[in-house]
Motif scaffolding. Structure first.
Motif, PDB file in Angstrom:
ATOM      1  N   ASN A  27      23.913 -10.227-120.237  1.00 34.62           N
ATOM      2  CA  ASN A  27      23.750 -11.221-121.297  1.00 34.62           C
ATOM      3  C   ASN A  27      22.667 -12.213-120.880  1.00 34.62           C
ATOM      4  O   ASN A  27      22.353 -12.353-119.701  1.00 34.62           O
ATOM      5  CB  ASN A  27      25.056 -11.947-121.589  1.00 34.62           C
ATOM      6  N   SER A  50      20.593 -15.428-127.838  1.00 33.14           N
ATOM      7  CA  SER A  50      21.400 -14.803-126.792  1.00 33.14           C
ATOM      8  C   SER A  50      21.714 -13.382-127.220  1.00 33.14           C
ATOM      9  O   SER A  50      21.885 -13.114-128.414  1.00 33.14           O
ATOM     10  CB  SER A  50      22.715 -15.554-126.589  1.00 33.14           C
ATOM     11  N   SER A  63      24.488 -12.029-126.827  1.00 29.63           N
ATOM     12  CA  SER A  63      25.833 -12.093-127.404  1.00 29.63           C
ATOM     13  C   SER A  63      25.829 -12.506-128.877  1.00 29.63           C
ATOM     14  O   SER A  63      26.822 -12.290-129.579  1.00 29.63           O
ATOM     15  CB  SER A  63      26.722 -13.039-126.590  1.00 29.63           C
ATOM     16  N   ASP A  64      24.719 -13.057-129.374  1.00 34.16           N
ATOM     17  CA  ASP A  64      24.607 -13.391-130.801  1.00 34.16           C
ATOM     18  C   ASP A  64      24.695 -12.138-131.664  1.00 34.16           C
ATOM     19  O   ASP A  64      24.955 -12.232-132.863  1.00 34.16           O
ATOM     20  CB  ASP A  64      23.270 -14.076-131.113  1.00 34.16           C
ATOM     21  N   LEU A 117      26.623  -9.309-131.016  1.00 34.26           N
ATOM     22  CA  LEU A 117      27.819  -8.477-130.901  1.00 34.26           C
ATOM     23  C   LEU A 117      28.215  -8.041-132.304  1.00 34.26           C
ATOM     24  O   LEU A 117      28.147  -8.822-133.257  1.00 34.26           O
ATOM     25  CB  LEU A 117      28.954  -9.246-130.228  1.00 34.26           C
ATOM     26  N   GLY A 171      28.135  -4.502-126.810  1.00 37.85           N
ATOM     27  CA  GLY A 171      27.358  -5.070-125.716  1.00 37.85           C
ATOM     28  C   GLY A 171      27.203  -4.136-124.527  1.00 37.85           C
ATOM     29  O   GLY A 171      26.880  -4.570-123.426  1.00 37.85           O
TER      30      GLY A 171
END
Length: 186
Positions: free
Chosen positions: A47, A60, A62-63, A65, A158
């Motif tokens: 990440n 990011s 993770s934005d 997912l 991810g």
């Protein structure tokens, strides 16, 4: 002894130029040109949060997912190979969107350079500024002072699903689409 020093010197000068222009590709690339240790397939993708020229100014991993990510690293804005690769991803962007995939470009160029590059080429996907190469190193895609031409497919959870090392800019976007289709049908 002198021949060894000449080879090292020329290699340090020529290799980054060949990579930037997309001239060193595929299995013919020497092992040291592949940028470092790769994240194993099936493992979580590293990440990160990096500045960008779009939206709120930072993105990011993770934005994203819940959707696929085409994370492509490239050496330098405005160079011929990098421009061609970006143009091909832009051309195929609707096909990536149909497959629930976000295209994201990463290089060591700064946000201002990315903004100019996007404006110049009509790019509608984010470019991220990895100025110190930390994210590029985490993905095994760094040869100081630039990112290498590598692409990674990250699934909606991810997880690292595929990698392309030393790609050919003219056909790469279509290669990624083909592999994305295969992964989504598996």
């Amino acid at each position: 002894m002198t021949l060894v020093l000449v080879r090292r010197f020329v290699g340090r000068l020529i290799l980054p130029v060949l990579l930037a222009f997309g001239l060193l590709v595929g299995p013919s690339a020497p092992a040291h040109a592949l940028g470092g240790e790769q994240v194993p397939l099936g493992e979580p993708a590293p990440n990160f949060t990096l500045p960008t020229n779009v939206g709120d100014g930072e993105i990011s991993l993770s934005d994203y997912l819940g959707q696929w990510v085409v994370l492509y690293f490239y050496p330098k804005d405005f160079t011929p190979g990098c421009t061609l690769e970006a143009q091909r991803f832009q051309r195929d962007l609707p096909e990536f969107m149909e497959r629930n995939a976000q295209v994201i470009g990463v290089s060591a160029d700064d946000v201002d350079s990315h903004a100019e590059f996007c404006d110049s080429e009509g790019l509608k996907f984010p470019l991220l500024a990895d100025a110190d190469g930390a994210v590029s190193r985490a993905y095994g895609s760094w040869m100081k002072p630039m990112s290498m031409r590598h692409t990674y497919l990250v699934d909606p959870n991810g997880t690292m699903q595929e990698r392309f090392l030393g790609v050919r800019p003219a056909i790469h976007s279509q290669e990624v689409l083909t592999r994305l289709d295969e992964l989504q049908q598996a």
